[in-house]
Design a protein around this motif. Structure first.
Motif, PDB file in Angstrom:
ATOM      1  N   LEU A 207       0.833  -1.206   0.000  1.00 16.00           N
ATOM      2  CA  LEU A 207       0.000   0.000   0.000  1.00 16.00           C
ATOM      3  C   LEU A 207       0.869   1.257   0.000  1.00 16.00           C
ATOM      4  O   LEU A 207       0.528   2.255  -0.656  1.00 16.00           O
ATOM      5  CB  LEU A 207      -0.915  -0.005   1.224  1.00 16.00           C
ATOM      6  CG  LEU A 207      -1.999  -1.085   1.233  1.00 16.00           C
ATOM      7  CD1 LEU A 207      -2.728  -1.098   2.573  1.00 16.00           C
ATOM      8  CD2 LEU A 207      -2.986  -0.872   0.103  1.00 16.00           C
ATOM      9  N   GLY A 208       1.989   1.217   0.712  1.00 17.57           N
ATOM     10  CA  GLY A 208       2.892   2.357   0.716  1.00 17.57           C
ATOM     11  C   GLY A 208       3.486   2.607  -0.656  1.00 17.57           C
ATOM     12  O   GLY A 208       3.643   3.769  -1.072  1.00 17.57           O
ATOM     13  N   ALA A 209       3.819   1.538  -1.378  1.00 15.41           N
ATOM     14  CA  ALA A 209       4.353   1.695  -2.729  1.00 15.41           C
ATOM     15  C   ALA A 209       3.318   2.315  -3.662  1.00 15.41           C
ATOM     16  O   ALA A 209       3.628   3.217  -4.455  1.00 15.41           O
ATOM     17  CB  ALA A 209       4.809   0.335  -3.268  1.00 15.41           C
ATOM     18  N   ALA A 210       2.077   1.836  -3.562  1.00  9.13           N
ATOM     19  CA  ALA A 210       1.008   2.404  -4.394  1.00  9.13           C
ATOM     20  C   ALA A 210       0.761   3.863  -4.031  1.00  9.13           C
ATOM     21  O   ALA A 210       0.571   4.711  -4.918  1.00  9.13           O
ATOM     22  CB  ALA A 210      -0.271   1.587  -4.213  1.00  9.13           C
ATOM     23  N   ALA A 211       0.776   4.156  -2.744  1.00 15.22           N
ATOM     24  CA  ALA A 211       0.590   5.548  -2.311  1.00 15.22           C
ATOM     25  C   ALA A 211       1.754   6.416  -2.773  1.00 15.22           C
ATOM     26  O   ALA A 211       1.568   7.586  -3.133  1.00 15.22           O
ATOM     27  CB  ALA A 211       0.460   5.606  -0.788  1.00 15.22           C
ATOM     28  N   GLY A 212       2.958   5.856  -2.785  1.00 15.02           N
ATOM     29  CA  GLY A 212       4.113   6.601  -3.269  1.00 15.02           C
ATOM     30  C   GLY A 212       3.995   6.945  -4.743  1.00 15.02           C
ATOM     31  O   GLY A 212       4.376   8.048  -5.168  1.00 15.02           O
ATOM     32  N   ALA A 213       3.466   6.020  -5.533  1.00 17.07           N
ATOM     33  CA  ALA A 213       3.250   6.297  -6.957  1.00 17.07           C
ATOM     34  C   ALA A 213       2.240   7.424  -7.135  1.00 17.07           C
ATOM     35  O   ALA A 213       2.420   8.322  -7.971  1.00 17.07           O
ATOM     36  CB  ALA A 213       2.777   5.027  -7.667  1.00 17.07           C
ATOM     37  N   ALA A 214       1.177   7.388  -6.333  1.00 17.08           N
ATOM     38  CA  ALA A 214       0.192   8.475  -6.387  1.00 17.08           C
ATOM     39  C   ALA A 214       0.824   9.793  -5.959  1.00 17.08           C
ATOM     40  O   ALA A 214       0.515  10.859  -6.513  1.00 17.08           O
ATOM     41  CB  ALA A 214      -1.003   8.140  -5.489  1.00 17.08           C
ATOM     42  N   GLY A 215       1.729   9.721  -4.989  1.00 14.52           N
ATOM     43  CA  GLY A 215       2.416  10.932  -4.550  1.00 14.52           C
ATOM     44  C   GLY A 215       3.299  11.524  -5.632  1.00 14.52           C
ATOM     45  O   GLY A 215       3.358  12.757  -5.791  1.00 14.52           O
TER      46      GLY A 215
ATOM     47  N   ALA B 163      12.731   4.347 -19.357  1.00 15.95           N
ATOM     48  CA  ALA B 163      13.561   3.965 -18.210  1.00 15.95           C
ATOM     49  C   ALA B 163      13.693   5.129 -17.229  1.00 15.95           C
ATOM     50  O   ALA B 163      13.644   4.937 -16.003  1.00 15.95           O
ATOM     51  CB  ALA B 163      14.931   3.517 -18.693  1.00 15.95           C
ATOM     52  N   GLY B 164      13.847   6.338 -17.760  1.00 22.04           N
ATOM     53  CA  GLY B 164      13.957   7.501 -16.891  1.00 22.04           C
ATOM     54  C   GLY B 164      12.670   7.763 -16.135  1.00 22.04           C
ATOM     55  O   GLY B 164      12.701   8.107 -14.940  1.00 22.04           O
ATOM     56  N   ILE B 165      11.549   7.594 -16.814  1.00 20.91           N
ATOM     57  CA  ILE B 165      10.259   7.797 -16.139  1.00 20.91           C
ATOM     58  C   ILE B 165      10.050   6.740 -15.056  1.00 20.91           C
ATOM     59  O   ILE B 165       9.565   7.038 -13.957  1.00 20.91           O
ATOM     60  CB  ILE B 165       9.114   7.777 -17.171  1.00 20.91           C
ATOM     61  CG1 ILE B 165       9.252   8.983 -18.108  1.00 20.91           C
ATOM     62  CG2 ILE B 165       7.759   7.788 -16.479  1.00 20.91           C
ATOM     63  CD1 ILE B 165       8.287   8.970 -19.274  1.00 20.91           C
ATOM     64  N   ALA B 166      10.444   5.483 -15.379  1.00 17.36           N
ATOM     65  CA  ALA B 166      10.322   4.414 -14.375  1.00 17.36           C
ATOM     66  C   ALA B 166      11.196   4.719 -13.161  1.00 17.36           C
ATOM     67  O   ALA B 166      10.784   4.503 -12.013  1.00 17.36           O
ATOM     68  CB  ALA B 166      10.712   3.078 -14.995  1.00 17.36           C
TER      69      ALA B 166
ATOM     70  N   GLY C  85       9.826   7.466  -5.760  1.00 15.10           N
ATOM     71  CA  GLY C  85       8.702   7.695  -4.857  1.00 15.10           C
ATOM     72  C   GLY C  85       8.094   6.398  -4.357  1.00 15.10           C
ATOM     73  O   GLY C  85       7.603   6.328  -3.228  1.00 15.10           O
ATOM     74  N   VAL C  86       8.178   5.335  -5.189  1.00 14.07           N
ATOM     75  CA  VAL C  86       7.561   4.056  -4.827  1.00 14.07           C
ATOM     76  C   VAL C  86       8.365   3.343  -3.744  1.00 14.07           C
ATOM     77  O   VAL C  86       7.794   2.846  -2.753  1.00 14.07           O
ATOM     78  CB  VAL C  86       7.421   3.169  -6.082  1.00 14.07           C
ATOM     79  CG1 VAL C  86       7.063   1.738  -5.697  1.00 14.07           C
ATOM     80  CG2 VAL C  86       6.376   3.740  -7.026  1.00 14.07           C
ATOM     81  N   LEU C  87       9.679   3.268  -3.906  1.00 14.49           N
ATOM     82  CA  LEU C  87      10.499   2.541  -2.931  1.00 14.49           C
ATOM     83  C   LEU C  87      10.483   3.204  -1.552  1.00 14.49           C
ATOM     84  O   LEU C  87      10.243   2.518  -0.541  1.00 14.49           O
ATOM     85  CB  LEU C  87      11.927   2.404  -3.459  1.00 14.49           C
ATOM     86  CG  LEU C  87      12.068   1.580  -4.748  1.00 14.49           C
ATOM     87  CD1 LEU C  87      13.527   1.531  -5.196  1.00 14.49           C
ATOM     88  CD2 LEU C  87      11.518   0.176  -4.563  1.00 14.49           C
ATOM     89  N   PRO C  88      10.707   4.517  -1.454  1.00 15.64           N
ATOM     90  CA  PRO C  88      10.556   5.137  -0.122  1.00 15.64           C
ATOM     91  C   PRO C  88       9.132   5.029   0.407  1.00 15.64           C
ATOM     92  O   PRO C  88       8.925   4.909   1.622  1.00 15.64           O
ATOM     93  CB  PRO C  88      10.943   6.606  -0.365  1.00 15.64           C
ATOM     94  CG  PRO C  88      11.760   6.592  -1.597  1.00 15.64           C
ATOM     95  CD  PRO C  88      11.195   5.487  -2.440  1.00 15.64           C
TER      96      PRO C  88
ATOM     97  N   VAL D 125       4.169  18.129  -1.342  1.00 17.35           N
ATOM     98  CA  VAL D 125       2.933  17.638  -1.958  1.00 17.35           C
ATOM     99  C   VAL D 125       2.984  16.117  -2.084  1.00 17.35           C
ATOM    100  O   VAL D 125       1.994  15.418  -1.817  1.00 17.35           O
ATOM    101  CB  VAL D 125       2.715  18.300  -3.331  1.00 17.35           C
ATOM    102  CG1 VAL D 125       1.590  17.614  -4.092  1.00 17.35           C
ATOM    103  CG2 VAL D 125       2.412  19.783  -3.149  1.00 17.35           C
ATOM    104  N   LEU D 126       4.137  15.584  -2.480  1.00 18.55           N
ATOM    105  CA  LEU D 126       4.284  14.126  -2.569  1.00 18.55           C
ATOM    106  C   LEU D 126       4.005  13.477  -1.211  1.00 18.55           C
ATOM    107  O   LEU D 126       3.283  12.472  -1.131  1.00 18.55           O
ATOM    108  CB  LEU D 126       5.695  13.781  -3.044  1.00 18.55           C
ATOM    109  CG  LEU D 126       6.052  12.290  -3.190  1.00 18.55           C
ATOM    110  CD1 LEU D 126       7.102  12.105  -4.288  1.00 18.55           C
ATOM    111  CD2 LEU D 126       6.588  11.703  -1.882  1.00 18.55           C
ATOM    112  N   GLY D 127       4.583  14.034  -0.144  1.00 17.29           N
ATOM    113  CA  GLY D 127       4.385  13.453   1.179  1.00 17.29           C
ATOM    114  C   GLY D 127       2.940  13.498   1.628  1.00 17.29           C
ATOM    115  O   GLY D 127       2.411  12.512   2.158  1.00 17.29           O
TER     116      GLY D 127
END
Length: 217
Positions: free
Chosen positions: A63-71, A128-131, A137-140, A201-203
């Motif tokens: 869930l944190g990874a998904a939320a990080g992507a949204a962030g 690759a750069g976009i990923a 944001g996903v890993l943190p 904003v991401l956080g």
């Protein structure tokens, strides 16, 4: 305790009889209620049970990874808005300071290609750069999702502290140390402000998504 009422008569020495002794009754006191012995399961009050669902660290990380992507998505919306309204002279100075003229994510991909010899796309933008940009944001976010309940202070400011920490650690410290960004003093102040606001904003977006997931779990 009471005394029984006397109804018999007694003979006096002169032959007279004494009247019956009136009954006397001592006032009764209520028996004190003693507390039940400690540890007596039959008489001790039932403890209140607060049942909380067991948390799954793996699910928290997902869930944190998904939320990080949204962030990251929310961060980009704000970042591009500020970028498009920034002073052209400041933007020019920022582009001159970039490593290889690329943003951090694309510079990281190019550095990885040089170090590994793997043929990775080097143009900008590329997949690759976009990923890599989203991975930052996903890993943190996965780590944040696993730690935010154990360390509630991480959620301070509705996730703003988390976003500020990412900005200070990754943009201002790690990226220059890895050579995928110039040192902080090479960038105009507008770039620092834009990065700070975007990461906050991401956080906040990451924490918002996780709070919603907390309610529906």
């Amino acid at each position: 305790m009471t005394h029984p009422t006397t109804t018999t008569t007694e003979n006096l020495p002169d032959g007279r009889t004494s009247p019956p002794e009136p009954s006397r009754q001592e006032p009764t006191e209520p028996s004190p209620v003693l507390p039940s012995p400690a540890g007596d399961p039959a008489t001790a009050p039932a403890p209140a049970h607060h049942v909380t669902p067991e948390r799954s660290i793996a699910l928290d990380m997902i869930l944190g990874a998904a939320a990080g992507a949204a962030g990251v998505w929310a961060m980009d919306r704000v970042g591009w808005f500020l970028y498009n309204h920034e002073d052209p002279a400041a933007l020019e100075r920022e582009h001159q300071a970039r490593a290889g003229g690329k943003d951090v994510a694309h510079a990281a991909i190019e550095k990885a290609a040089d170090m590994t010899g793997i043929d990775l796309p080097t143009g900008e933008p590329n997949s690759a750069g976009i990923a890599m940009h989203y991975a930052l944001g996903v890993l943190p976010g996965a780590l944040y999702g696993a730690a935010r309940h154990e360390v509630p202070a991480l959620r301070a400011g509705y996730g703003a502290l988390y976003g500020f920490g990412l900005f200070a650690l990754m943009d201002e410290t790690v990226a220059p140390a890895l050579g995928i960004a110039a040192g902080p003093t090479h960038y105009p102040w507008q770039a620092h402000v834009r990065g700070l606001v975007s990461h906050i904003v991401l956080g906040i977006a990451t924490e918002t998504v996780l709070r919603v997931s907390d309610r529906v779990r």
